[in-house]
Motif scaffolding. Structure first.
Motif, PDB file in Angstrom:
ATOM      1  N   ALA A  57      45.399  41.759  28.702  1.00 27.93           N
ATOM      2  CA  ALA A  57      45.025  42.260  27.376  1.00 27.93           C
ATOM      3  C   ALA A  57      44.250  43.556  27.494  1.00 27.93           C
ATOM      4  O   ALA A  57      43.127  43.677  26.984  1.00 27.93           O
ATOM      5  CB  ALA A  57      44.248  41.196  26.600  1.00 27.93           C
ATOM      6  N   GLU A  58      44.811  44.480  28.233  1.00 27.86           N
ATOM      7  CA  GLU A  58      44.246  45.833  28.357  1.00 27.86           C
ATOM      8  C   GLU A  58      42.971  45.871  29.193  1.00 27.86           C
ATOM      9  O   GLU A  58      42.379  46.912  29.352  1.00 27.86           O
ATOM     10  CB  GLU A  58      43.932  46.436  26.967  1.00 27.86           C
ATOM     11  N   ARG A  59      42.535  44.709  29.661  1.00 26.44           N
ATOM     12  CA  ARG A  59      41.318  44.715  30.472  1.00 26.44           C
ATOM     13  C   ARG A  59      41.683  44.476  31.932  1.00 26.44           C
ATOM     14  O   ARG A  59      42.595  43.718  32.243  1.00 26.44           O
ATOM     15  CB  ARG A  59      40.382  43.583  30.038  1.00 26.44           C
ATOM     16  N   MET A  60      40.920  45.110  32.807  1.00 29.13           N
ATOM     17  CA  MET A  60      41.167  44.885  34.228  1.00 29.13           C
ATOM     18  C   MET A  60      40.339  43.667  34.677  1.00 29.13           C
ATOM     19  O   MET A  60      39.135  43.596  34.415  1.00 29.13           O
ATOM     20  CB  MET A  60      40.766  46.110  35.035  1.00 29.13           C
ATOM     21  N   VAL A  61      41.028  42.723  35.330  1.00 30.38           N
ATOM     22  CA  VAL A  61      40.328  41.551  35.847  1.00 30.38           C
ATOM     23  C   VAL A  61      40.364  41.609  37.367  1.00 30.38           C
ATOM     24  O   VAL A  61      41.427  41.818  37.964  1.00 30.38           O
ATOM     25  CB  VAL A  61      40.978  40.242  35.345  1.00 30.38           C
ATOM     26  N   VAL A  62      39.208  41.445  37.970  1.00 30.12           N
ATOM     27  CA  VAL A  62      39.120  41.480  39.432  1.00 30.12           C
ATOM     28  C   VAL A  62      39.207  40.043  39.938  1.00 30.12           C
ATOM     29  O   VAL A  62      38.367  39.206  39.611  1.00 30.12           O
ATOM     30  CB  VAL A  62      37.778  42.107  39.885  1.00 30.12           C
ATOM     31  N   LEU A  63      40.266  39.756  40.709  1.00 25.04           N
ATOM     32  CA  LEU A  63      40.425  38.399  41.232  1.00 25.04           C
ATOM     33  C   LEU A  63      39.657  38.265  42.545  1.00 25.04           C
ATOM     34  O   LEU A  63      39.790  39.098  43.443  1.00 25.04           O
ATOM     35  CB  LEU A  63      41.908  38.085  41.449  1.00 25.04           C
ATOM     36  N   LEU A  64      38.849  37.194  42.636  1.00 22.72           N
ATOM     37  CA  LEU A  64      37.974  37.020  43.798  1.00 22.72           C
ATOM     38  C   LEU A  64      38.503  35.928  44.725  1.00 22.72           C
ATOM     39  O   LEU A  64      39.025  34.912  44.270  1.00 22.72           O
ATOM     40  CB  LEU A  64      36.566  36.623  43.338  1.00 22.72           C
ATOM     41  N   ASP A  65      38.371  36.167  46.013  1.00 21.61           N
ATOM     42  CA  ASP A  65      38.649  35.125  47.014  1.00 21.61           C
ATOM     43  C   ASP A  65      37.326  34.434  47.310  1.00 21.61           C
ATOM     44  O   ASP A  65      36.479  34.937  48.042  1.00 21.61           O
ATOM     45  CB  ASP A  65      39.227  35.757  48.291  1.00 21.61           C
TER      46      ASP A  65
END
Lengths: 176, 711
Positions: free
Chosen positions: A142-150
Motif C-alpha cells: 500500500a505504497e509503504r515500504m516494509v522492512v522484513l526482519l530475520d
C-alpha cells in the motif's frame, strides 16, 4: 548474499506468507507471523546486569522469564518514552538448544498482511553497516515500504544463544 | 537410627510394576537367535533394580528369585547362552511371577511359594544345563524343563484354591537366617506363642544342620514348617514373627484341611466348610473356588479366579495410596497458571481497596477470602513437586546396616543436608543411582576391619552422603574413607575385556571413566550386592537423563568421592529480598550469615583493594551490589544502607544494599531458558506482584567481583 536470503525466504514460503507489520519511528517493519507468540502492553521490566543496552531486562510471561529488547535502541533510533500504549511483541527464535522466547518493544502494531515472495526486493547494500544481514528484504505494501526482519539473526545473536550468530555476521562483514 | 521404611513401599511397587512392563515389552521385542544387546541390558537392569529394591525392604523371596533370574540374564548378556524361544518364554513367565509376588507383598498376602520355587527351579536348571553342555542340546534342553514348569505351576496352585475360601489351617514356612539368635530372637518362644493361638503342628527341617563338630551354638541352622489349625487371624500369626522380620524367610499360607494330613478330627470339623462360602454366594469367586478342590483337572484356569480376586480387592482398599503419575509439564503449567492467578488476584485486591459504595465492603470481604484461598492453592501446588532429599536418604541406614553385617565390615553412615529440597522428579530418579553408589562404596570401597586397622585407620569405615544447593545446582556427594579405586586393576580388567588396547596408556580421569562402561566390574566374584557391572552405567545414565553430571575423585588408601551435580530446573529456595534502588534481589538464606548496619567508624578503605569492614574480628570486603549490577541506588553512603554478610565457597563478604524487604520461599526459574547465564545470578523468580526478581549466586558473585578487581 541478499539473493541467498531471498532464496531462503522462498524455501520457507513458496508462494506467500503472512507478515505482522509494526511501526518504529517513521519506518514499518515486518516479521513472519508464525514467530509471533503474543502481543501485550508495556509493563516495567527487571534489569539484567551486564546486558547489552538494548536488552532492557526481563519480564514474567505466564511463569517463564522472557528478555525484552528495545528495537529502537537496537536500530540506534531516537529513544521513545515507554507509555501505556507502548507494545511488546513476544516472538520466538529457534536455536540448537530449542525454542527461546523474547519480547521486542515497538511503537505500535499495524497489520497482518500477505506477502508474495516474488514481491520481496533485496535490501540495498549500504556498505557501512555490517549488521545488515538481519534484513530479509524490502516489500512495498500500500505504497509503504516494509522492512522484513530475520528474527533469528537479529535477536538470536543479541541473546548470545544463536551458535550461527557470529558465523552469520562474518560474511556480512566480508561483504562490507 | 530407625526409619520407617514402609512409607517408601508404595514408590517401590509403583516403580517395579512400571519396570516390569518395560521388561515385558523388551522381552517381546527380543529377536530369537539374534538379540539386541541393548534390549538384554534393559531387561537385566529391571531385574537388578527390583532385586536391589526388594532386598532393601526385606522382601527376601523376591530378592532371591530375581537373583536367579539375573544369573540367567547375565549368561544371555555375555553371550554364553543363546536366546531361544524357550528361554524367552521362561523370562516372560518370570515377569508374571514377579508381578504376582509383588502384588502379594503389596497387599500383604502370602506369596504362592510353590509357584515361585518351581519357576526358580526351572531358571536354575536352565542355567545348570547350559553349564553342563552348551553344545547340541541348547535347542531342545530348556524345552522339557519348560513343560515341566507349565505342569508344575498349575499343580502347585491346584492345592492353593483353598486360600480363596475360608481355610481352616495356616501353614507357616519359617526359615530363620543364621544370625537370628544373635539378634535376640528365640524360635522356641515364637513356637510357644504360636501354640498359644490354638493347636500347633510342628515339622522341623534339620537338613542345613552341620556336623556336630562344626556347630556354632550361636547360629541357627533349623527351619520349620508349622501348621496352626482353627480360625486364627493372619495378623495374629504375623505378629509372632514381628521381631524376626528381616532375619528369616517367612511364608504364611492358608491350606485346606488336606486329606493327606492325618487329621481325621479336622475332617469332621471341616464338614460345615462348604457352607461358609455358600453364605456369600453373591461373589462368584469363592463359589468357583469352593468347587475347585474336588475337581483338580482344569488346573490352569483355577489359579486366576482363586488367587486374583483377593489382591485386587485389597488393591482398591485404602491401603493403596491411590497415587497417579502426572507429567512434569502438566505440573509446570499448573504452577504457572496459579502464579498468574495470584497476580490477577493482587490486582483485584488493589482495585477493591479503592472501590467505594454500598457493595465495597462485601467485595473486599470476598477478595480477602480469595486471597487466602489463592495462597493455599499456591502452596499446595508447590508442595506437589518439592520434597526433602531425606525421602531418599532414609532408605540407607537399614541398607547399610544389612550390607555391613553381610560383608563383615563395620560401617558408619553419615547423612548431612537431608533437608535440601528438590524436585520430586529429580528425587525419584536420584534414588537408584545413590543406592548403587552406596553399595559400591560398601562393597568395593570400605575395607575389612583388619585391613583398615593395619592401614592405621579406624576399624569402622565411614560412608558420607551429603546434599546441598550449590550455585544454580544441587550437588549430592557420596564419599567413603576406604581404599580408593585400584587403577591397575581397572586397567587390567579393561584390557582383559578388550575395552582398551594392551599398550594404551590412560590418564586418571580416563581410567575412572572406564568404570562407567556397561558390563564393567572389577569385583573378583559376583555377589548379590554388586560386581555384575550394571551399577555404574545405570548411575550415569540416570544422572544424564536429569541433565546432570557425575564426577569421581579417588585417592589410594584415602577413599573415593562421587559427586552428582544436578541442575536446579525447578527448586524452591528460602530467600531474603533486598532492595537496591528500584530493583529487588533475592539472597538465598543459606548463604546469609548476618545483616547489619555499619557505623562510619567500622569502615576502612584499603588502597587499591576497595572497602572493608570489621566483622567479628575479621575484615571483610564490601561488595556494592549497585556498582556490580549497574543500578542507581537510593544511597551510596555505606552507613546509610545495610550490609548483608554472606558466605560462599568458604569466603565471607558484605553485600551493600539499600534495604532488607522480607523473607520468603521463592521458586527458582531459569534465566538461561530464554536468555543466558549471568555471572553472580543463579536464576530468577516471580514476586507476588508479578514482577521478576533475580536470585543472587553468592559464590559466583564473589568470583565476579574478584575478576573485576583483577581487571
Amino acid at each position: 548474499m541478499a539473493t541467498q536470503t531471498t532464496s531462503e525466504q522462498q524455501q520457507r514460503a513458496p508462494d506467500s506468507s503472512q507478515v505482522l507489520t509494526f511501526v518504529l519511528g517513521n519506518e514499518t517493519y515486518g516479521v513472519d507471523i508464525l514467530r509471533v507468540q503474543e502481543i501485550r502492553g508495556w509493563s516495567a521490566v527487571t534489569k539484567i546486569p551486564h546486558a547489552p543496552a538494548h536488552v532492557l531486562g526481563v519480564l514474567n510471561l505466564r511463569g517463564s522469564i522472557v528478555p525484552i529488547v528495545d528495537l529502537r535502541m537496537r536500530f540506534a533510533l531516537e529513544r521513545a518514552e515507554y507509555t501505556a500504549v507502548t507494545v511488546i511483541i513476544v516472538m520466538s527464535v529457534v536455536t540448537a538448544s530449542g525454542r527461546r522466547d523474547f519480547g521486542v518493544v515497538v511503537d505500535g502494531v499495524s497489520d497482518v498482511v500477505d506477502v508474495n515472495s516474488a514481491e520481496i526486493k533485496p535490501a540495498p547494500e549500504l556498505g557501512t553497516r555490517a549488521a545488515i544481514d538481519y534484513l530479509l528484504g524490502l516489500v512495498s505494501i500500500a505504497e509503504r515500504m516494509v522492512v522484513l526482519l530475520d528474527i533469528d539473526r537479529l535477536i538470536g545473536r543479541d541473546l548470545g544463544v544463536l551458535p550461527g550468530g557470529t558465523e552469520a555476521g562474518s560474511p556480512a562483514a566480508d561483504a562490507a | 537410627m530407625t526409619v520407617d521404611l514402609t512409607q517408601f513401599h508404595a514408590a517401590f511397587f509403583e516403580e517395579s510394576f512400571e519396570a516390569l512392563d518395560a521388561m515385558e515389552a523388551a522381552l517381546l521385542k527380543l529377536d530369537i537367535g539374534a538379540p539386541d544387546p541393548e534390549l538384554i541390558n534393559t531387561i537385566f537392569r529391571v531385574a537388578h533394580s527390583i532385586k536391589g529394591g526388594s532386598a532393601t525392604f526385606g522382601f527376601s523371596d523376591i530378592a532371591s528369585f530375581t537373583h536367579s533370574l539375573e544369573t540367567l540374564l547375565d549368561e544371555l548378556r555375555s553371550g554364553g547362552m543363546p536366546v531361544t524361544a524357550a528361554v524367552s518364554d521362561l523370562l516372560l513367565k518370570s515377569v508374571d511371577v514377579l508381578r504376582v509376588m509383588l502384588r502379594a507383598v503389596q497387599s500383604k498376602q502370602p506369596i504362592d511359594a510353590q509357584r515361585v520355587s518351581d519357576l526358580q527351579f526351572d531358571l536354575e536348571v536352565t542355567i545348570a544345563r547350559k553349564r553342563e553342555s552348551i553344545a547340541a542340546e541348547t535347542a531342545r534342553a530348556p524345552a522339557p524343563a519348560l513343560t515341566a514348569s507349565s505342569d508344575g505351576v498349575p499343580a502347585a496352585t491346584a492345592d492353593a484354591p483353598a486360600p480363596g475360601t475360608e481355610a481352616r489351617r495356616w501353614r507357616i514356612h519359617f526359615r530363620p537366617f543364621r544370625e537370628l539368635l544373635a539378634r535376640g530372637n528365640d524360635p522356641v518362644r515364637m513356637l510357644r506363642e504360636l501354640a498359644g493361638l490354638g493347636g500347633l503342628e510342628v515339622r522341623i527341617d534339620i537338613q542345613a544342620l552341620p556336623p556336630l563338630a562344626d556347630i556354632n551354638p550361636q547360629e541357627c541352622h533349623l527351619s520349620w514348617t508349622l501348621e496352626v489349625p482353627g480360625e486364627v487371624p493372619e495378623e495374629a500369626i504375623r505378629q509372632v514373627f514381628d521381631w524376626a522380620e528381616g532375619d528369616c524367610d517367612l511364608a504364611v499360607e492358608r491350606v485346606p484341611p488336606a486329606p493327606s494330613t492325618a487329621a481325621a478330627a479336622d475332617a469332621a470339623q471341616s464338614a460345615p466348610q462348604p457352607q461358609i462360602p455358600a453364605d456369600s454366594t453373591r461373589s462368584p469367586a469363592p463359589q468357583a473356588a469352593a468347587l475347585e478342590p474336588p475337581a483338580l483337572t482344569p488346573a490352569p484356569a483355577s489359579p486366576s479366579p482363586s488367587a486374583q480376586p483377593r489382591p485386587e480387592a485389597t488393591l482398591s482398599a485404602p491401603g493403596d495410596s491411590g497415587s497417579i503419575r502426572v507429567s512434569v509439564e502438566k505440573i509446570d503449567e499448573l504452577m504457572n497458571s496459579v502464579g498468574e492467578l495470584v497476580i490477577t488476584q493482587a490486582m483485584l485486591s488493589q482495585l477493591g481497596a479503592q472501590t467505594e459504595g454500598p457493595q465495597a465492603e462485601r467485595l473486599r470481604a470476598g477478595l480477602a477470602q480469595l486471597e487466602r484461598n489463592m495462597r493455599e492453592l499456591q502452596e499446595s501446588v508447590m508442595r506437589v513437586r518439592m520434597l526433602p532429599i531425606s525421602f531418599v536418604f532414609s532408605r540407607f541406614p537399614r541398607m547399610v546396616r544389612d550390607l555391613a553385617q553381610r560383608l563383615g565390615k563395620q560401617i558408619e553412615l553419615k547423612l548431612t543436608g537431608e533437608q535440601t529440597e528438590l524436585d520430586k522428579t529429580v528425587l525419584e530418579k536420584i534414588g537408584d543411582p545413590l543406592v548403587h553408589l552406596v553399595r559400591n562404596c560398601i562393597d568395593h570401597g570400605i575395607e575389612s576391619p583388619e585391613v583398615r586397622l593395619a592401614a592405621g585407620k579406624p576399624a569402622a569405615g565411614t560412608v558420607h552422603l551429603d546434599a546441598s544447593h550449590r550455585g544454580g545446582n544441587i550437588s549430592v556427594e557420596v564419599s567413603d574413607d576406604g581404599g580408593g579405586l585400584d587403577k591397575t586393576r581397572i586397567l587390567a580388567k579393561a584390557r582383559a575385556r578388550g575395552l582398551i588396547g594392551a599398550n594404551e596408556t590412560l590418564g586418571d580421569a580416563q581410567i575412572y571413566e572406564l568404570i562407567f562402561l556397561p558390563g564393567f566390574s572389577t569385583a573378583e566374584k559376583t555377589t548379590d550386592l554388586s560386581g555384575r557391572g550394571v551399577g555404574m552405567d545405570v548411575v550415569r545414565r540416570n544422572v544424564k537423563e536429569l541433565g546432570g553430571k557425575i564426577e569421581l575423585a579417588s585417592e589410594p588408601g584415602r577413599g573415593s568421592r562421587f559427586t552428582i551435580t544436578l541442575p536446579l530446573t525447578l527448586a524452591i529456595v528460602d530467600g531474603q529480598s533486598v532492595a537496591v534502588g528500584s530493583e529487588t534481589y533475592i539472597v538465598p538464606l543459606i548463604s546469609i550469615v548476618e545483616s547489619m548496619q555499619l557505623k562510619p567508624t567500622g569502615i576502612n578503605r584499603l588502597s587499591g583493594r576497595g572497602e572493608v569492614f570489621s566483622f567479628r574480628g575479621d575484615y571483610l570486603p564490601i561488595l556494592r551490589l549497585h556498582a556490580l549490577f549497574g543500578v542507581e541506588p537510593h544511597t551510596r553512603a555505606l552507613d546509610e544502607g545495610l550490609v548483608v554478610v554472606a558466605e560462599g565457597d568458604g569466603r565471607r563478604v558484605g553485600l551493600f544494599v539499600d534495604d532488607l524487604l522480607g523473607q520468603q520461599q521463592v521458586v527458582i526459574k531459569s534465566l538461561e531458558a530464554n536468555y543466558g547465564h549471568i555471572d553472580g545470578i543463579s536464576g530468577a523468580t516471580i514476586l507476588g506482584d508479578g514482577s521478576v526478581a533475580l536470585i543472587l549466586d553468592v559464590p559466583g558473585l564473589i568470583r565476579a567481583a574478584d575478576m573485576r578487581a583483577a581487571a
